[in-house]
Design a protein around this motif. Structure first.
Motif, mmCIF file in Angstrom:
data_model
loop_
_atom_site.group_PDB
_atom_site.id
_atom_site.type_symbol
_atom_site.label_atom_id
_atom_site.label_comp_id
_atom_site.label_asym_id
_atom_site.label_seq_id
_atom_site.Cartn_x
_atom_site.Cartn_y
_atom_site.Cartn_z
ATOM 1 N N UNK A 91 0.913 -1.231 -0.066
ATOM 2 C CA UNK A 91 0.092 -0.250 -0.078
ATOM 3 C C UNK A 91 0.927 1.179 -0.091
ATOM 4 N N UNK A 92 0.448 2.298 -0.612
ATOM 5 C CA UNK A 92 1.236 3.367 -0.730
ATOM 6 C C UNK A 92 1.311 4.213 0.530
ATOM 7 N N UNK A 93 2.596 4.591 0.778
ATOM 8 C CA UNK A 93 2.682 5.345 2.316
ATOM 9 C C UNK A 93 2.217 6.657 1.995
ATOM 10 N N UNK A 94 1.877 7.294 1.031
ATOM 11 C CA UNK A 94 1.536 8.656 0.881
ATOM 12 C C UNK A 94 0.625 8.786 -0.282
ATOM 13 N N UNK A 95 -0.407 9.518 -0.357
ATOM 14 C CA UNK A 95 -1.380 9.742 -1.469
ATOM 15 C C UNK A 95 -1.368 11.261 -1.737
ATOM 16 N N UNK A 96 -1.028 11.426 -3.054
ATOM 17 C CA UNK A 96 -1.169 12.884 -3.522
ATOM 18 C C UNK A 96 -2.349 12.860 -4.493
ATOM 19 N N UNK A 97 -3.386 13.843 -4.307
ATOM 20 C CA UNK A 97 -4.377 13.861 -5.080
ATOM 21 C C UNK A 97 -4.358 15.080 -5.977
ATOM 22 N N UNK A 98 -4.540 14.848 -7.361
ATOM 23 C CA UNK A 98 -4.561 16.089 -8.298
ATOM 24 C C UNK A 98 -5.888 16.176 -8.595
ATOM 25 N N UNK A 99 -6.620 17.443 -8.353
ATOM 26 C CA UNK A 99 -8.025 17.640 -8.955
ATOM 27 C C UNK A 99 -7.873 18.699 -9.870
ATOM 28 N N UNK A 100 -8.499 18.249 -11.124
ATOM 29 C CA UNK A 100 -8.572 19.341 -12.111
ATOM 30 C C UNK A 100 -10.068 20.133 -12.229
ATOM 31 N N UNK A 101 -10.151 21.205 -11.886
ATOM 32 C CA UNK A 101 -11.546 21.863 -11.610
ATOM 33 C C UNK A 101 -11.992 22.016 -13.170
ATOM 34 N N UNK A 102 -13.173 22.683 -13.203
ATOM 35 C CA UNK A 102 -14.053 22.879 -14.385
ATOM 36 C C UNK A 102 -13.344 23.998 -15.438
ATOM 37 N N UNK A 103 -12.443 24.865 -14.722
ATOM 38 C CA UNK A 103 -11.857 25.831 -15.739
ATOM 39 C C UNK A 103 -10.381 25.379 -15.793
ATOM 40 N N UNK A 104 -10.096 24.128 -15.895
ATOM 41 C CA UNK A 104 -8.763 23.363 -16.021
ATOM 42 C C UNK A 104 -7.801 23.949 -15.075
ATOM 43 N N UNK A 105 -8.078 24.195 -13.783
ATOM 44 C CA UNK A 105 -7.129 24.543 -12.876
ATOM 45 C C UNK A 105 -6.728 23.733 -11.917
ATOM 46 N N UNK A 106 -5.574 23.284 -11.669
ATOM 47 C CA UNK A 106 -5.261 21.938 -11.123
ATOM 48 C C UNK A 106 -4.815 22.285 -9.579
ATOM 49 N N UNK A 107 -5.249 21.415 -8.733
ATOM 50 C CA UNK A 107 -4.994 21.693 -7.358
ATOM 51 C C UNK A 107 -4.522 20.306 -6.865
ATOM 52 N N UNK A 108 -3.382 20.547 -6.025
ATOM 53 C CA UNK A 108 -2.821 19.367 -5.399
ATOM 54 C C UNK A 108 -2.922 19.255 -3.775
ATOM 55 N N UNK A 109 -3.221 18.003 -3.500
ATOM 56 C CA UNK A 109 -3.768 17.910 -1.863
ATOM 57 C C UNK A 109 -2.712 16.975 -1.351
ATOM 58 N N UNK A 110 -2.008 17.123 -0.522
ATOM 59 C CA UNK A 110 -1.276 16.221 0.056
ATOM 60 C C UNK A 110 -0.967 16.457 1.666
ATOM 61 N N UNK B 146 -3.176 16.909 3.702
ATOM 62 C CA UNK B 146 -4.134 18.052 3.999
ATOM 63 C C UNK B 146 -3.913 19.751 3.533
ATOM 64 N N UNK B 147 -2.677 19.732 2.816
ATOM 65 C CA UNK B 147 -2.272 20.827 2.383
ATOM 66 C C UNK B 147 -2.910 20.898 0.883
ATOM 67 N N UNK B 148 -3.302 22.159 0.503
ATOM 68 C CA UNK B 148 -3.594 22.377 -0.975
ATOM 69 C C UNK B 148 -2.711 23.129 -1.625
ATOM 70 N N UNK B 149 -2.199 22.748 -2.686
ATOM 71 C CA UNK B 149 -1.429 23.764 -3.662
ATOM 72 C C UNK B 149 -2.071 23.828 -4.997
ATOM 73 N N UNK B 150 -1.744 24.859 -5.592
ATOM 74 C CA UNK B 150 -2.002 25.343 -6.990
ATOM 75 C C UNK B 150 -0.763 24.845 -7.816
ATOM 76 N N UNK C 16 6.134 19.891 -9.121
ATOM 77 C CA UNK C 16 5.011 19.978 -7.993
ATOM 78 C C UNK C 16 4.972 18.646 -7.301
ATOM 79 N N UNK C 17 4.573 17.560 -7.839
ATOM 80 C CA UNK C 17 4.394 16.375 -7.214
ATOM 81 C C UNK C 17 5.650 15.711 -6.878
ATOM 82 N N UNK C 18 6.644 15.911 -7.644
ATOM 83 C CA UNK C 18 8.210 15.384 -7.378
ATOM 84 C C UNK C 18 8.364 16.007 -6.127
#
Length: 139
Positions: free
Chosen positions: A56-75, A77-81, A90-92
């Motif tokens: 199982x992964x030690x850590x999960x990074x979530x990339x969310x692509x919004x309606x306006x194609x803006x990317x948000x990274x959640x790791x 509990x912290x959110x980055x654009x 940014x993921x690395x």
């Protein structure tokens, strides 16, 4: 010329099933199964074990692509654009030294699939191996 009996009526066909050949076939099959059943040997089946599953992964990074194609990274509990050009870096940066980190991409329903493929392609080119897509059931 139709067959006529002595009383002037036509012959009637009998609509009954002849059971004797059916019973003969069933008895032959029963004998065959009774003879061959003791010859069948039980065999062992190798079932997969849990120990062979991927870690199982030690850590999960979530990339969310919004309606306006803006990317948000959640790791953690912290959110980055991020932008499409800087998402791999940014993921690395968020991964750090942990190689057992999974990246999950989720997108809005109205986002073009081309954008999701571009994000996956940039992650793959950066050497990030564990990338998956988030799937949610429709309500």
């Amino acid at each position: 010329m139709p067959a006529v009996s002595s009383r002037g009526r036509g012959r009637r066909t009998i609509a009954e099933i002849n059971m004797v050949p059916f019973i003969d076939v069933m008895l032959v099959l029963l004998i065959i199964f009774m003879v061959t059943a003791p010859m069948i040997t039980p065999s062992m089946v190798d079932l997969p074990s849990v120990g062979k599953a991927a870690k199982q992964p030690d850590k999960v990074i979530q990339i969310t692509i919004q309606k306006d194609e803006r990317l948000e990274l959640v790791s953690d509990g912290k959110t980055d654009s991020a932008t499409l050009n800087s998402v791999a870096a940014s993921v690395q940066r968020l991964m750090g030294d942990e190689q057992n980190t999974a990246v999950v991409i989720s997108a809005d329903r109205n986002v073009k699939y081309e954008t999701v493929v571009k994000v996956m392609d940039s992650l793959q080119r950066a050497g990030i191996a564990r990338v998956g897509l988030s799937v949610q059931l429709a309500p």
